[in-house]
Design a protein around this motif. Structure first.
Motif, PDB file in Angstrom:
ATOM      1  N   LEU A   7      49.819   1.080 -18.729  1.00  0.00           N
ATOM      2  CA  LEU A   7      50.196   0.160 -17.650  1.00  0.00           C
ATOM      3  C   LEU A   7      48.967  -0.495 -17.041  1.00  0.00           C
ATOM      4  CD1 LEU A   7      52.942   2.249 -15.794  1.00  0.00           C
ATOM      5  CD2 LEU A   7      53.300   0.217 -17.194  1.00  0.00           C
ATOM      6  N   ARG A   8      47.909   0.291 -16.872  1.00  0.00           N
ATOM      7  CA  ARG A   8      46.682  -0.264 -16.293  1.00  0.00           C
ATOM      8  C   ARG A   8      46.101  -1.339 -17.213  1.00  0.00           C
ATOM      9  NH1 ARG A   8      44.563   4.146 -15.499  1.00  0.00           N
ATOM     10  NH2 ARG A   8      45.071   4.418 -13.307  1.00  0.00           N
ATOM     11  N   GLN A   9      46.149  -1.078 -18.513  1.00  0.00           N
ATOM     12  CA  GLN A   9      45.636  -2.051 -19.480  1.00  0.00           C
ATOM     13  C   GLN A   9      46.473  -3.325 -19.454  1.00  0.00           C
ATOM     14  OE1 GLN A   9      45.632  -0.591 -23.544  1.00  0.00           O
ATOM     15  NE2 GLN A   9      43.619  -1.502 -23.895  1.00  0.00           N
ATOM     16  N   ARG A  10      47.777  -3.161 -19.392  1.00  0.00           N
ATOM     17  CA  ARG A  10      48.660  -4.327 -19.344  1.00  0.00           C
ATOM     18  C   ARG A  10      48.427  -5.127 -18.074  1.00  0.00           C
ATOM     19  NH1 ARG A  10      55.181  -4.416 -18.470  1.00  0.00           N
ATOM     20  NH2 ARG A  10      55.469  -6.659 -18.810  1.00  0.00           N
ATOM     21  N   ARG A  11      48.261  -4.416 -16.957  1.00  0.00           N
ATOM     22  CA  ARG A  11      48.023  -5.116 -15.701  1.00  0.00           C
ATOM     23  C   ARG A  11      46.723  -5.923 -15.746  1.00  0.00           C
ATOM     24  NH1 ARG A  11      46.399  -3.063  -9.703  1.00  0.00           N
ATOM     25  NH2 ARG A  11      47.358  -4.775  -8.554  1.00  0.00           N
ATOM     26  N   ALA A  12      45.675  -5.317 -16.301  1.00  0.00           N
ATOM     27  CA  ALA A  12      44.399  -6.015 -16.396  1.00  0.00           C
ATOM     28  C   ALA A  12      44.521  -7.270 -17.253  1.00  0.00           C
ATOM     29  CB  ALA A  12      43.339  -5.083 -16.963  1.00  0.00           C
ATOM     30  N   ALA A  13      45.276  -7.164 -18.366  1.00  0.00           N
ATOM     31  CA  ALA A  13      45.465  -8.331 -19.229  1.00  0.00           C
ATOM     32  C   ALA A  13      46.213  -9.439 -18.503  1.00  0.00           C
ATOM     33  CB  ALA A  13      46.215  -7.919 -20.496  1.00  0.00           C
ATOM     34  N   LEU A  14      47.221  -9.049 -17.732  1.00  0.00           N
ATOM     35  CA  LEU A  14      47.996 -10.051 -16.989  1.00  0.00           C
ATOM     36  C   LEU A  14      47.167 -10.702 -15.896  1.00  0.00           C
ATOM     37  CD1 LEU A  14      51.427  -8.190 -16.724  1.00  0.00           C
ATOM     38  CD2 LEU A  14      50.988 -10.331 -17.953  1.00  0.00           C
ATOM     39  N   GLU A  15      46.336  -9.916 -15.234  1.00  0.00           N
ATOM     40  CA  GLU A  15      45.450 -10.494 -14.220  1.00  0.00           C
ATOM     41  C   GLU A  15      44.528 -11.532 -14.856  1.00  0.00           C
ATOM     42  OE1 GLU A  15      45.369 -10.292 -11.077  1.00  0.00           O
ATOM     43  OE2 GLU A  15      46.306  -8.410 -10.438  1.00  0.00           O
ATOM     44  N   ASP A  16      44.028 -11.214 -16.048  1.00  0.00           N
ATOM     45  CA  ASP A  16      43.166 -12.161 -16.741  1.00  0.00           C
ATOM     46  C   ASP A  16      43.927 -13.439 -17.086  1.00  0.00           C
ATOM     47  OD1 ASP A  16      40.644 -12.807 -18.328  1.00  0.00           O
ATOM     48  OD2 ASP A  16      42.173 -12.898 -19.895  1.00  0.00           O
ATOM     49  N   GLN A  17      45.170 -13.287 -17.569  1.00  0.00           N
ATOM     50  CA  GLN A  17      45.994 -14.460 -17.886  1.00  0.00           C
ATOM     51  C   GLN A  17      46.242 -15.303 -16.647  1.00  0.00           C
ATOM     52  OE1 GLN A  17      49.484 -12.716 -19.550  1.00  0.00           O
ATOM     53  NE2 GLN A  17      48.429 -11.901 -21.339  1.00  0.00           N
ATOM     54  N   TRP A  18      46.584 -14.619 -15.552  1.00  0.00           N
ATOM     55  CA  TRP A  18      46.872 -15.352 -14.307  1.00  0.00           C
ATOM     56  C   TRP A  18      45.636 -16.140 -13.870  1.00  0.00           C
ATOM     57  CZ3 TRP A  18      45.344 -16.355  -9.451  1.00  0.00           C
ATOM     58  CH2 TRP A  18      46.286 -16.802  -8.533  1.00  0.00           C
ATOM     59  N   THR A  19      44.477 -15.482 -13.885  1.00  0.00           N
ATOM     60  CA  THR A  19      43.242 -16.127 -13.441  1.00  0.00           C
ATOM     61  C   THR A  19      42.888 -17.324 -14.316  1.00  0.00           C
ATOM     62  OG1 THR A  19      42.446 -14.006 -12.600  1.00  0.00           O
ATOM     63  CG2 THR A  19      40.806 -15.713 -12.957  1.00  0.00           C
ATOM     64  N   ARG A  20      43.223 -17.223 -15.585  1.00  0.00           N
ATOM     65  CA  ARG A  20      42.894 -18.294 -16.514  1.00  0.00           C
ATOM     66  C   ARG A  20      43.896 -19.441 -16.455  1.00  0.00           C
ATOM     67  NH1 ARG A  20      45.118 -18.391 -21.174  1.00  0.00           N
ATOM     68  NH2 ARG A  20      45.443 -16.136 -21.190  1.00  0.00           N
TER      69      ARG A  20
END
Length: 437
Positions: A7-20
């Motif tokens: 879940l932590r890994q998925r959240r980090a990936a989504l944060e990166d997508q959102w920021t981009r």
């Protein structure tokens, strides 16, 4: 631990997508009166195909879901991703909507099960109408506090134009069950959340609203969506077999339970014994319905009181209200306007002045019922914190009348009042008395 790590890994990936992606979508939003640029023929790639910095995307990087990015794009025309809470419908006064909702009866019956799920799994449950306005919630103390901070409470608007991409707005727009995890939400204040919901339809297929289960991202679980689907199926089955909510049992009751007790209906003062004051107040503050066991504990705690005694108190209150308390699962059918509920509503709307105008003292100060003492503490903490967070000295002066021994409040008032202000003598005197006590 492996699940939490995933879940932590998925959240980090989504944060990166959102920021981009989100800032680029916002930058490409056309100005008023200007047609949007066409990207296909210019060689310029869409944000889904390229990093905002111009470099190619890592082939192993997860794509944002199309329905999420489509919603981000639509939402950015009306919603600031930096907003901190949902807007309010009808100044938060949604009791008339809930009273008339066909969902109220089935939800009231299902409330004990919803509470059990929410308490056991660390979720908060919510029901909206077809517009996306929340009409009812239940959950544990921790999740309710989190929900209050973003106005995930009755009166909050969660449709897409109001609050952007979230599970409620997607379910209402698509007509299908929806889940949104962490940074799939457009609004950054919701990136710590995971939400699961499904629309509820009547026998004719019309959408009446949405049932939602929400929690923090680290409690996300695939079975949550299965639970939502099952609950919605149960609700829809009851909607097909039941006549709908009972009509309001007569004229409204004006209930005052802060600092003093009074209940007035059509100009007539209702005379109630202590236990019935407690029951009426609890029903008014939490109108989602109470199981007999839960309400009995809230009134008596661990005291060995016969079930017949408790049922007699409820029966007498029901008679006083002209039948205004349901049987089985206890809930009010008569409209009750409660001063304590109005204080909480004002605080949710960040209207400290309105909250203080209605807050006249502790909730049923003579009561020792566990449910009342819990609500009393919640109210006192919420009002006091609002005063200490306010930059208006009048708020500290007014609250100081009710809390003469609260040293921190008097010191706060003195900090806010400029030297030379004649009102400084009021908190100075109170502070001196508090320090001497």
């Amino acid at each position: 631990m492996a699940v939490r790590g995933g879940l932590r890994q998925r959240r980090a990936a989504l944060e990166d997508q959102w920021t981009r992606v989100v800032p680029e979508l916002a930058a490409r939003r056309p100005e008023p009166g200007r047609r949007p640029a066409r990207h296909g023929g210019s060689g310029e790639k869409s944000p889904e195909g390229e990093h905002s910095g111009g470099g190619p995307r890592d082939p192993g990087e997860a794509e944002p879901r199309p329905e999420v990015t489509d919603s981000w794009r639509r939402s950015l025309s009306t919603v600031d991703p930096g907003r901190d809470s949902a807007p309010v419908t009808d100044a938060g006064e949604v009791a008339p909507r809930w009273d008339g909702s066909p969902l109220r009866g089935p939800i009231t019956e299902l409330a004990p099960e919803l509470r059990s799920i929410a308490d056991d799994a660390g979720f908060i449950a919510a029901v909206t109408d077809a517009s996306g306005t929340i009409l009812w919630t239940c959950g544990g103390r921790v999740m309710r506090r989190r929900a209050e901070r973003v106005n995930f409470m009755p009166g909050g608007r969660w449709d897409e134009p109001a609050m952007g991409t979230n599970a409620l707005s997607l379910a209402l727009r698509t007509g299908r069950p929806s889940s949104v995890f962490s940074a799939e939400h457009l609004v950054t204040a919701l990136h710590g959340w995971a939400c699961y919901c499904a629309p509820v339809r009547d026998a004719e297929g019309r959408t009446l609203g949405v049932l939602d289960l929400s929690t923090t991202w680290d409690r996300s679980h695939p079975l949550a969506m299965t639970t939502v689907r099952t609950l919605v199926s149960t609700l829809e089955a009851r909607l097909r077999t039941e006549p709908g909510p009972a009509p309001a049992a007569g004229p409204p009751v004006r209930l005052s339970c802060l600092g003093r007790e009074s209940a007035v209906r059509e100009g007539r003062v209702l005379r109630l014994p202590p236990r019935q004051w407690e029951i009426l107040t609890l029903l008014a503050l939490d109108d989602g319905g109470w199981s007999p066991e839960r309400l009995r504990y809230a009134v008596y705690g661990e005291r060995p009181v016969a079930a017949s005694t408790f049922k007699a108190e409820v029966s007498h209150l029901r008679s006083t209200l002209g039948g205004g308390v349901t049987k089985g699962t206890y809930a009010l059918t008569v409209p009750v306007r409660c001063d304590a509920a109005e204080v909480l509503r004002a605080l949710r709307e960040s209207d400290t002045a309105a909250a203080l105008a209605r807050y006249r003292g502790p909730l049923l100060p003579r009561s020792e019922a566990p449910g009342i003492t819990e609500w009393r503490a919640r109210l006192e903490v919420a009002v006091r914190q609002a005063v200490l967070s306010s930059g208006d000295p009048e708020h500290a002066l007014k609250y100081g009348e009710l809390a003469p021994y609260d040293i921190e409040v008097h010191e706060h008032a003195l900090r806010l009042l400029p030297f030379g202000d004649s009102r400084r003598g009021i908190p100075a005197g109170r502070l001196d008395a508090a320090l001497r006590s």
